[in-house]
Design a protein around this motif. Structure first.
Motif, PDB file in Angstrom:
ATOM      1  N   ARG A 102       0.831  -1.202   0.000  1.00 35.34           N
ATOM      2  CA  ARG A 102       0.000   0.000   0.000  1.00 35.34           C
ATOM      3  C   ARG A 102       0.873   1.262   0.000  1.00 35.34           C
ATOM      4  O   ARG A 102       0.621   2.208  -0.757  1.00 35.34           O
ATOM      5  CB  ARG A 102      -0.903  -0.027   1.245  1.00 35.34           C
ATOM      6  CG  ARG A 102      -1.802   1.174   1.443  1.00 35.34           C
ATOM      7  CD  ARG A 102      -2.606   0.976   2.727  1.00 35.34           C
ATOM      8  NE  ARG A 102      -3.393   2.136   3.101  1.00 35.34           N
ATOM      9  CZ  ARG A 102      -4.641   2.381   2.706  1.00 35.34           C
ATOM     10  NH1 ARG A 102      -5.238   1.519   1.892  1.00 35.34           N
ATOM     11  NH2 ARG A 102      -5.304   3.451   3.104  1.00 35.34           N
ATOM     12  N   ARG A 328     -14.221   9.223   3.163  1.00 33.17           N
ATOM     13  CA  ARG A 328     -14.131   7.873   2.612  1.00 33.17           C
ATOM     14  C   ARG A 328     -13.516   7.873   1.220  1.00 33.17           C
ATOM     15  O   ARG A 328     -12.946   6.875   0.775  1.00 33.17           O
ATOM     16  CB  ARG A 328     -15.514   7.218   2.579  1.00 33.17           C
ATOM     17  CG  ARG A 328     -16.011   6.772   3.943  1.00 33.17           C
ATOM     18  CD  ARG A 328     -17.422   6.237   3.855  1.00 33.17           C
ATOM     19  NE  ARG A 328     -17.532   5.126   2.908  1.00 33.17           N
ATOM     20  CZ  ARG A 328     -18.686   4.570   2.538  1.00 33.17           C
ATOM     21  NH1 ARG A 328     -19.824   5.036   3.037  1.00 33.17           N
ATOM     22  NH2 ARG A 328     -18.700   3.564   1.686  1.00 33.17           N
ATOM     23  N   MET A 329     -13.638   8.994   0.527  1.00 28.68           N
ATOM     24  CA  MET A 329     -13.064   9.144  -0.818  1.00 28.68           C
ATOM     25  C   MET A 329     -11.889  10.121  -0.797  1.00 28.68           C
ATOM     26  O   MET A 329     -11.657  10.845  -1.755  1.00 28.68           O
ATOM     27  CB  MET A 329     -14.141   9.638  -1.776  1.00 28.68           C
ATOM     28  CG  MET A 329     -15.273   8.666  -2.010  1.00 28.68           C
ATOM     29  SD  MET A 329     -16.563   9.354  -3.087  1.00 28.68           S
ATOM     30  CE  MET A 329     -15.623   9.739  -4.568  1.00 28.68           C
ATOM     31  N   PHE A 331      -8.629   9.947  -1.075  1.00 27.34           N
ATOM     32  CA  PHE A 331      -7.616   9.838  -2.131  1.00 27.34           C
ATOM     33  C   PHE A 331      -8.155  10.414  -3.438  1.00 27.34           C
ATOM     34  O   PHE A 331      -7.518  11.255  -4.079  1.00 27.34           O
ATOM     35  CB  PHE A 331      -7.206   8.374  -2.284  1.00 27.34           C
ATOM     36  CG  PHE A 331      -6.055   8.136  -3.215  1.00 27.34           C
ATOM     37  CD1 PHE A 331      -5.221   9.158  -3.625  1.00 27.34           C
ATOM     38  CD2 PHE A 331      -5.797   6.848  -3.684  1.00 27.34           C
ATOM     39  CE1 PHE A 331      -4.147   8.915  -4.488  1.00 27.34           C
ATOM     40  CE2 PHE A 331      -4.739   6.592  -4.537  1.00 27.34           C
ATOM     41  CZ  PHE A 331      -3.918   7.625  -4.946  1.00 27.34           C
ATOM     42  N   THR A 332      -9.335   9.964  -3.811  1.00 35.12           N
ATOM     43  CA  THR A 332      -9.952  10.470  -5.038  1.00 35.12           C
ATOM     44  C   THR A 332     -10.179  11.972  -4.952  1.00 35.12           C
ATOM     45  O   THR A 332      -9.889  12.712  -5.903  1.00 35.12           O
ATOM     46  CB  THR A 332     -11.296   9.756  -5.292  1.00 35.12           C
ATOM     47  OG1 THR A 332     -11.055   8.363  -5.509  1.00 35.12           O
ATOM     48  CG2 THR A 332     -12.019  10.340  -6.494  1.00 35.12           C
ATOM     49  N   MET A 386     -16.659   2.624  -2.560  1.00 35.89           N
ATOM     50  CA  MET A 386     -15.449   3.420  -2.414  1.00 35.89           C
ATOM     51  C   MET A 386     -15.237   4.258  -3.665  1.00 35.89           C
ATOM     52  O   MET A 386     -15.869   4.028  -4.706  1.00 35.89           O
ATOM     53  CB  MET A 386     -14.241   2.506  -2.170  1.00 35.89           C
ATOM     54  CG  MET A 386     -13.934   1.574  -3.314  1.00 35.89           C
ATOM     55  SD  MET A 386     -12.796   0.220  -2.886  1.00 35.89           S
ATOM     56  CE  MET A 386     -13.888  -0.868  -1.951  1.00 35.89           C
ATOM     57  N   GLU A 390      -9.539   4.887  -4.641  1.00 38.45           N
ATOM     58  CA  GLU A 390      -9.487   3.981  -3.498  1.00 38.45           C
ATOM     59  C   GLU A 390      -9.565   2.532  -3.979  1.00 38.45           C
ATOM     60  O   GLU A 390      -8.846   1.655  -3.463  1.00 38.45           O
ATOM     61  CB  GLU A 390     -10.633   4.273  -2.527  1.00 38.45           C
ATOM     62  CG  GLU A 390     -10.427   5.489  -1.640  1.00 38.45           C
ATOM     63  CD  GLU A 390     -10.634   6.815  -2.367  1.00 38.45           C
ATOM     64  OE1 GLU A 390     -10.255   7.847  -1.806  1.00 38.45           O
ATOM     65  OE2 GLU A 390     -11.179   6.804  -3.490  1.00 38.45           O
ATOM     66  N   TRP A 393      -6.175   1.615  -5.622  1.00 40.08           N
ATOM     67  CA  TRP A 393      -5.137   1.485  -4.588  1.00 40.08           C
ATOM     68  C   TRP A 393      -5.310   0.178  -3.817  1.00 40.08           C
ATOM     69  O   TRP A 393      -4.346  -0.544  -3.570  1.00 40.08           O
ATOM     70  CB  TRP A 393      -5.217   2.693  -3.663  1.00 40.08           C
ATOM     71  CG  TRP A 393      -4.073   2.867  -2.724  1.00 40.08           C
ATOM     72  CD1 TRP A 393      -2.840   2.282  -2.790  1.00 40.08           C
ATOM     73  CD2 TRP A 393      -4.056   3.708  -1.566  1.00 40.08           C
ATOM     74  NE1 TRP A 393      -2.054   2.710  -1.742  1.00 40.08           N
ATOM     75  CE2 TRP A 393      -2.774   3.587  -0.982  1.00 40.08           C
ATOM     76  CE3 TRP A 393      -4.984   4.561  -0.966  1.00 40.08           C
ATOM     77  CZ2 TRP A 393      -2.405   4.278   0.185  1.00 40.08           C
ATOM     78  CZ3 TRP A 393      -4.620   5.251   0.171  1.00 40.08           C
ATOM     79  CH2 TRP A 393      -3.356   5.115   0.739  1.00 40.08           C
ATOM     80  N   ARG A 394      -6.529  -0.155  -3.448  1.00 42.21           N
ATOM     81  CA  ARG A 394      -6.771  -1.402  -2.709  1.00 42.21           C
ATOM     82  C   ARG A 394      -6.541  -2.615  -3.592  1.00 42.21           C
ATOM     83  O   ARG A 394      -6.015  -3.631  -3.133  1.00 42.21           O
ATOM     84  CB  ARG A 394      -8.189  -1.399  -2.142  1.00 42.21           C
ATOM     85  CG  ARG A 394      -8.392  -0.352  -1.061  1.00 42.21           C
ATOM     86  CD  ARG A 394      -9.805  -0.308  -0.547  1.00 42.21           C
ATOM     87  NE  ARG A 394     -10.003   0.826   0.355  1.00 42.21           N
ATOM     88  CZ  ARG A 394     -11.112   1.086   0.998  1.00 42.21           C
ATOM     89  NH1 ARG A 394     -12.163   0.281   0.845  1.00 42.21           N
ATOM     90  NH2 ARG A 394     -11.206   2.126   1.793  1.00 42.21           N
TER      91      ARG A 394
END
Length: 410
Positions: A102, A328-329, A331-332, A386, A390, A393-394
């Protein structure tokens, strides 16, 4: 194949998402100046086009007092908590592998962001410091707090050295010091015009200036910023282990932290007003003014987290739900902020307004981006679990398929 998987939607800790969303929005209020004009305007409130006067002073004051250093500190604390949440105990090799991948992928994303989108990237710093902090995730909360606080104070001390050095400079040599500071924070009009022309000269010209600026900033700040970030991440991990960030601490403790943060804000406000009364003299700005803000920011950050946690506990959903969706978002939304702002201010990519917007207008643009992200994040999450980045990335971190769409109830 490991059965380690991303946290389920119904298992998320609401207070972390809400706090992360607030921090991300606040970060934009600070970053906006870097998008809109030469980076020196972020440090020098007298530098056009973001210069302020009595009528527009509020637009700098709000950013400086309430957001600068506080929101990035808060976000760093949450990142420290996430290192433990993802990686768990060091004995869990599967989760440790996920955490390592990660952070390595975050470094890749950060370099892409820094070199191709915007020089003010923080992801590379988070990836590098995260690889260090992950080694401490077995530490007890008290150990994390002590080591984190020491590192925070070391970083603070490195910055404070400038003030101490200036205090010992003979009056006869102060003019030379002022000249050197002016060369950095108040460049001549021709240099400002060159930077403006670069960002208005098309995509390739803007990209070249972006890369050059990133190389200058990353080489000059990574040591001090890295130490500070490691310390703050450790403090955040400790606060999570103690149950503070997840809302399990007693209410009186949150109230106490709010009171301490309020006192810190008052001192920062007073120092900001002294900066104003001193005509934003650069010696005062980079010594006493900066010291108050950087040194006390962590108390304000913890106070902000305390307010948001109490709002979650009180069930104030009309405030907490949109912020949780933004968080929750994160990164985006972080990358989206960069794309939106560079579209507005770069030519070749967008409208080419670099160097054309004053500070109050810039704050208005920030408010519109906030509104957009507070609206689109809940809409997106009504259909998906997500954000798109996200998910990517996951997918890369876990090394297996990750479902992005909403699961049908069983």
């Amino acid at each position: 194949m490991s059965d380690v998987a991303p946290v389920r939607e119904d298992s998320r800790i609401k207070s972390l998402d809400v706090t992360r969303g607030f921090a991300l929005l606040g970060i934009l209020a600070v970053n906006a100046a870097f998008f809109a004009a030469p980076w020196q305007t972020s440090q020098n409130p007298l530098l056009a086009p973001l210069d302020v006067n009595e009528a527009t002073m509020w637009s700098w004051l709000v950013m400086h007092v309430f957001f600068e250093f506080k929101c990035i500190t808060l976000f760093s604390m949450l990142f420290g908590a996430s290192i433990f949440l993802v990686g768990g105990d060091k004995s869990d090799k599967a989760r440790g592998g996920v955490l390592t991948r990660r952070l390595l992928w975050l470094l890749v994303f950060g370099l892409i962001h820094a070199l191709l989108i915007w020089y003010g990237d923080i992801l590379t710093i988070y990836a590098i410091t995260g690889l260090i902090v992950m080694l401490a995730r077995n530490w007890k909360p008290l150990t994390l707090t002590i080591v984190g606080s020491v590192l925070y104070l070391i970083a603070f001390g490195l910055q404070s050295m400038l003030a101490l050095v200036i205090d010992f400079i003979p009056p006869a040599e102060m003019a030379n010091v002022e000249t050197q500071l002016a060369a950095v924070f108040a460049p001549p009009p021709e240099e400002l015009a060159r930077v403006q022309a670069a960002y208005q000269g098309g995509w390739l010209s803007a990209l070249q200036e972006n890369v050059n600026t990133w190389l200058t900033i990353i080489t000059s700040s990574i040591f001090g910023l890295g130490i500070r970030t490691i310390g703050v991440m450790m403090i955040g991990m400790a606060l999570f282990k103690w149950g503070f960030l997840s809302g399990r601490a007693p209410v009186w403790l949150y109230v106490l932290m709010i009171a301490l943060g309020g006192g810190a804000l008052f001192v920062i406000w007073q120092q900001a007003m002294l900066n104003w009364e001193a005509g934003f003299d650069m010696i005062h700005m980079v010594t006493d003014g900066a010291i108050a803000n950087t040194g006390l920011s962590i108390f304000v950050s913890i106070a902000y987290a305390s307010v948001l946690i109490l709002l979650v506990k009180a069930g104030v959903r009309f405030l907490t739900e949109p912020l949780a969706a933004v968080g929750r978002m994160a990164f985006t939304n972080y990358i989206a902020q960069s794309l939106i702002m560079t579209t507005i201010f770069w030519s070749g990519r967008g409208f080419g307004l670099f160097g054309e917007v004053d500070r109050p207008t810039l704050m208005g643009i920030v408010g519109l981006v906030w509104l957009a992200q507070l609206i689109w994040s809940p809409i997106w999450l009504s259909k998906f679990q997500m954000g798109p980045l996200e998910w990517l990335w996951r997918r890369l971190s876990y090394g297996k398929g990750v479902v992005m769409g909403k699961q049908a109830p069983t």
